[in-house]
Design a protein around this motif. Sequence first.
Motif, PDB file in Angstrom:
ATOM      1  N   LEU A 111     -45.299 -37.986  21.538  1.00  0.00           N
ATOM      2  CA  LEU A 111     -44.664 -38.464  20.303  1.00  0.00           C
ATOM      3  C   LEU A 111     -44.908 -39.956  20.084  1.00  0.00           C
ATOM      4  O   LEU A 111     -45.171 -40.397  18.967  1.00  0.00           O
ATOM      5  CB  LEU A 111     -43.150 -38.162  20.368  1.00  0.00           C
ATOM      6  CG  LEU A 111     -42.313 -38.671  19.214  1.00  0.00           C
ATOM      7  CD1 LEU A 111     -42.773 -38.077  17.876  1.00  0.00           C
ATOM      8  CD2 LEU A 111     -40.825 -38.352  19.447  1.00  0.00           C
ATOM      9  N   LEU A 131     -38.392 -36.144  12.779  1.00  0.00           N
ATOM     10  CA  LEU A 131     -39.114 -35.072  13.468  1.00  0.00           C
ATOM     11  C   LEU A 131     -38.932 -33.781  12.674  1.00  0.00           C
ATOM     12  O   LEU A 131     -37.803 -33.405  12.341  1.00  0.00           O
ATOM     13  CB  LEU A 131     -38.605 -34.904  14.901  1.00  0.00           C
ATOM     14  CG  LEU A 131     -38.667 -36.156  15.781  1.00  0.00           C
ATOM     15  CD1 LEU A 131     -38.361 -35.804  17.238  1.00  0.00           C
ATOM     16  CD2 LEU A 131     -40.013 -36.850  15.679  1.00  0.00           C
ATOM     17  N   VAL A 134     -36.623 -30.476  13.351  1.00  0.00           N
ATOM     18  CA  VAL A 134     -35.164 -30.576  13.280  1.00  0.00           C
ATOM     19  C   VAL A 134     -34.725 -30.700  11.826  1.00  0.00           C
ATOM     20  O   VAL A 134     -35.126 -31.635  11.126  1.00  0.00           O
ATOM     21  CB  VAL A 134     -34.685 -31.832  14.062  1.00  0.00           C
ATOM     22  CG1 VAL A 134     -33.167 -31.949  14.001  1.00  0.00           C
ATOM     23  CG2 VAL A 134     -35.166 -31.774  15.501  1.00  0.00           C
ATOM     24  N   TYR A 171     -33.960 -33.450  26.021  1.00  0.00           N
ATOM     25  CA  TYR A 171     -33.895 -34.505  25.003  1.00  0.00           C
ATOM     26  C   TYR A 171     -34.065 -35.909  25.585  1.00  0.00           C
ATOM     27  O   TYR A 171     -33.994 -36.108  26.786  1.00  0.00           O
ATOM     28  CB  TYR A 171     -32.507 -34.467  24.325  1.00  0.00           C
ATOM     29  CG  TYR A 171     -32.178 -33.160  23.681  1.00  0.00           C
ATOM     30  CD1 TYR A 171     -32.685 -32.838  22.432  1.00  0.00           C
ATOM     31  CD2 TYR A 171     -31.370 -32.235  24.333  1.00  0.00           C
ATOM     32  CE1 TYR A 171     -32.389 -31.622  21.839  1.00  0.00           C
ATOM     33  CE2 TYR A 171     -31.058 -31.017  23.740  1.00  0.00           C
ATOM     34  CZ  TYR A 171     -31.568 -30.713  22.489  1.00  0.00           C
ATOM     35  OH  TYR A 171     -31.280 -29.517  21.901  1.00  0.00           O
ATOM     36  N   GLY A 172     -34.210 -36.871  24.659  1.00  0.00           N
ATOM     37  CA  GLY A 172     -33.978 -38.255  25.007  1.00  0.00           C
ATOM     38  C   GLY A 172     -32.470 -38.440  25.025  1.00  0.00           C
ATOM     39  O   GLY A 172     -31.765 -37.883  24.180  1.00  0.00           O
ATOM     40  N   GLU A 191     -35.917 -40.519  28.604  1.00  0.00           N
ATOM     41  CA  GLU A 191     -36.486 -39.283  28.054  1.00  0.00           C
ATOM     42  C   GLU A 191     -36.343 -38.133  29.045  1.00  0.00           C
ATOM     43  O   GLU A 191     -36.768 -38.231  30.189  1.00  0.00           O
ATOM     44  CB  GLU A 191     -37.967 -39.507  27.698  1.00  0.00           C
ATOM     45  CG  GLU A 191     -38.673 -38.310  27.078  1.00  0.00           C
ATOM     46  CD  GLU A 191     -38.159 -37.941  25.673  1.00  0.00           C
ATOM     47  OE1 GLU A 191     -37.449 -38.748  25.047  1.00  0.00           O
ATOM     48  OE2 GLU A 191     -38.488 -36.831  25.216  1.00  0.00           O
ATOM     49  N   LYS A 192     -35.755 -37.056  28.592  1.00  0.00           N
ATOM     50  CA  LYS A 192     -35.623 -35.802  29.350  1.00  0.00           C
ATOM     51  C   LYS A 192     -35.198 -35.996  30.808  1.00  0.00           C
ATOM     52  O   LYS A 192     -35.929 -35.645  31.749  1.00  0.00           O
ATOM     53  CB  LYS A 192     -36.925 -35.007  29.263  1.00  0.00           C
ATOM     54  CG  LYS A 192     -37.325 -34.745  27.801  1.00  0.00           C
ATOM     55  CD  LYS A 192     -38.291 -33.619  27.629  1.00  0.00           C
ATOM     56  CE  LYS A 192     -38.516 -33.310  26.163  1.00  0.00           C
ATOM     57  NZ  LYS A 192     -39.383 -34.195  25.410  1.00  0.00           N
ATOM     58  N   ILE A 204     -30.835 -37.801  21.615  1.00  0.00           N
ATOM     59  CA  ILE A 204     -31.589 -38.319  20.464  1.00  0.00           C
ATOM     60  C   ILE A 204     -32.065 -37.085  19.708  1.00  0.00           C
ATOM     61  O   ILE A 204     -32.761 -36.240  20.271  1.00  0.00           O
ATOM     62  CB  ILE A 204     -32.784 -39.154  20.958  1.00  0.00           C
ATOM     63  CG1 ILE A 204     -32.293 -40.327  21.824  1.00  0.00           C
ATOM     64  CG2 ILE A 204     -33.623 -39.633  19.786  1.00  0.00           C
ATOM     65  CD1 ILE A 204     -33.409 -41.122  22.498  1.00  0.00           C
ATOM     66  N   MET A 205     -31.662 -36.937  18.441  1.00  0.00           N
ATOM     67  CA  MET A 205     -31.889 -35.634  17.801  1.00  0.00           C
ATOM     68  C   MET A 205     -33.085 -35.593  16.848  1.00  0.00           C
ATOM     69  O   MET A 205     -33.429 -34.531  16.343  1.00  0.00           O
ATOM     70  CB  MET A 205     -30.621 -35.107  17.118  1.00  0.00           C
ATOM     71  CG  MET A 205     -29.893 -36.042  16.190  1.00  0.00           C
ATOM     72  SD  MET A 205     -30.810 -36.588  14.755  1.00  0.00           S
ATOM     73  CE  MET A 205     -30.861 -35.105  13.788  1.00  0.00           C
ATOM     74  N   GLY A 206     -33.719 -36.742  16.576  1.00  0.00           N
ATOM     75  CA  GLY A 206     -34.950 -36.665  15.791  1.00  0.00           C
ATOM     76  C   GLY A 206     -34.988 -37.489  14.510  1.00  0.00           C
ATOM     77  O   GLY A 206     -35.835 -37.258  13.641  1.00  0.00           O
ATOM     78  N   TYR A 208     -34.912 -41.670  13.304  1.00  0.00           N
ATOM     79  CA  TYR A 208     -35.003 -43.021  13.835  1.00  0.00           C
ATOM     80  C   TYR A 208     -35.215 -44.019  12.704  1.00  0.00           C
ATOM     81  O   TYR A 208     -35.859 -43.696  11.704  1.00  0.00           O
ATOM     82  CB  TYR A 208     -36.215 -43.164  14.761  1.00  0.00           C
ATOM     83  CG  TYR A 208     -36.429 -42.086  15.810  1.00  0.00           C
ATOM     84  CD1 TYR A 208     -36.853 -40.798  15.460  1.00  0.00           C
ATOM     85  CD2 TYR A 208     -36.253 -42.364  17.150  1.00  0.00           C
ATOM     86  CE1 TYR A 208     -37.075 -39.819  16.426  1.00  0.00           C
ATOM     87  CE2 TYR A 208     -36.477 -41.382  18.134  1.00  0.00           C
ATOM     88  CZ  TYR A 208     -36.885 -40.119  17.762  1.00  0.00           C
ATOM     89  OH  TYR A 208     -37.108 -39.147  18.706  1.00  0.00           O
ATOM     90  N   GLN A 230     -44.340 -41.552  25.535  1.00  0.00           N
ATOM     91  CA  GLN A 230     -43.042 -41.215  24.956  1.00  0.00           C
ATOM     92  C   GLN A 230     -42.505 -42.342  24.063  1.00  0.00           C
ATOM     93  O   GLN A 230     -42.488 -43.514  24.472  1.00  0.00           O
ATOM     94  CB  GLN A 230     -42.024 -40.919  26.067  1.00  0.00           C
ATOM     95  CG  GLN A 230     -42.360 -39.689  26.895  1.00  0.00           C
ATOM     96  CD  GLN A 230     -42.227 -38.383  26.100  1.00  0.00           C
ATOM     97  OE1 GLN A 230     -41.749 -38.364  24.963  1.00  0.00           O
ATOM     98  NE2 GLN A 230     -42.657 -37.283  26.696  1.00  0.00           N
ATOM     99  N   THR A 232     -39.434 -42.694  23.384  1.00  0.00           N
ATOM    100  CA  THR A 232     -38.195 -43.165  24.021  1.00  0.00           C
ATOM    101  C   THR A 232     -38.476 -44.323  24.980  1.00  0.00           C
ATOM    102  O   THR A 232     -37.698 -45.281  25.045  1.00  0.00           O
ATOM    103  CB  THR A 232     -37.515 -42.002  24.782  1.00  0.00           C
ATOM    104  OG1 THR A 232     -37.307 -40.936  23.856  1.00  0.00           O
ATOM    105  CG2 THR A 232     -36.174 -42.431  25.365  1.00  0.00           C
TER     106      THR A 232
HETATM  107  C1  G1P Z   1     -38.599 -35.312  21.095  1.00  0.00           C
HETATM  108  C2  G1P Z   1     -38.168 -36.668  21.650  1.00  0.00           C
HETATM  109  C3  G1P Z   1     -36.785 -36.566  22.308  1.00  0.00           C
HETATM  110  C4  G1P Z   1     -35.798 -35.977  21.322  1.00  0.00           C
HETATM  111  C5  G1P Z   1     -36.313 -34.630  20.772  1.00  0.00           C
HETATM  112  C6  G1P Z   1     -35.403 -34.121  19.663  1.00  0.00           C
HETATM  113  O1  G1P Z   1     -38.859 -34.437  22.168  1.00  0.00           O
HETATM  114  O2  G1P Z   1     -39.130 -37.126  22.591  1.00  0.00           O
HETATM  115  O3  G1P Z   1     -36.350 -37.833  22.728  1.00  0.00           O
HETATM  116  O4  G1P Z   1     -34.550 -35.812  21.965  1.00  0.00           O
HETATM  117  O5  G1P Z   1     -37.628 -34.758  20.237  1.00  0.00           O
HETATM  118  O6  G1P Z   1     -35.801 -32.862  19.220  1.00  0.00           O
HETATM  119  P1  G1P Z   1     -39.680 -33.051  21.993  1.00  0.00           P
HETATM  120  O7  G1P Z   1     -38.683 -32.057  21.480  1.00  0.00           O
HETATM  121  O8  G1P Z   1     -40.781 -33.340  21.045  1.00  0.00           O
HETATM  122  O9  G1P Z   1     -40.156 -32.708  23.369  1.00  0.00           O
END
Ligand code: G1P
Length: 287
Positions: A111, A131, A134, A171-172, A191-192, A204-206, A208, A230, A232
Amino acid sequence: MKPIRKVVIPVAGHGTRVLPATKAFPKELLPVVDRPLIHYVVEEAFEAGIEHVVFVTGRNKAAIEDYFDHAFELETSLKEKGKVEILEDVQSSVFQPGQMSFTRQQAPAGLGHAIWCARDIIGDEPFAISLPDVIVRGAPGCLKQMVDQYNQVGGNMIAVEEVPREEVHKYGVIAPKSTDGRLMEMSGMVEKPAVEDAPSNFSIMGRYILQPEIFALLAKTGKGAGGEIQLTDAMAELLSQQQFFALNYEGESHDCGSKLGWMKANLAFGVDRPEFAADLKAFAKEL
Ligand code: G1P
């Protein structure tokens, strides 16, 4: 303070979590009720006052571009048949000239890397990121809530929401420091994380809002979680240099990049529509 005029929407991902549904078309065009995911995300951005959408695309994503353009044959045929309502609905997704840009991410490097691909189109101004997996139920939308807050406090901002502790590894996750209503200051983000290492259950839901200095940080961010660059990790660095807030926004997110999330979204957005609400609820009860 410069206003938030542009949003970056990274759409290069393969949608592996919803295969085989998305084998032959972009996951961003998965429908929820009667419009694709990306439609909701763009609509939310326009509600927040965004003027320009930057898509970071990849191979096999051209249909997204077409979705936001005129479909002349279809529109002509609808017009001839007098199907005015459907025609208006179809035309509601057509952008104004010059309102969208496309740049490519040639390989799935993460990302952070996808966002970095938009650096020249964004230039030297703060911008939003949404994102596309979402979609958010809530009025006003999540990005509008963020922009309203940003116009008061400036800096950088991410939207967060609480998730069950056992899900933080998806998630982040932020480390909150102090809280003023729904707005939080943070001491870090990761991150994760593994459940036992997570600093909170605020994910972090997507959505920013970031200052353009993020791009220089992204350029030197190495591979992180999952072997990817990342966002994050770059944001954690920016947090040590600039003001950074987390907004515990009002509303609920639906992760349509997962099969279950997508099915739930169809139910939730379906019952929001007066023409389907009663039948859908009755059917769900019956099931
Ligand atoms: C991404 C971000 C993560 C965030 C998430 C939300 O992860 O890296 O920080 O919490 O989206 O959907 P991904 O879902 O692309 O792995």
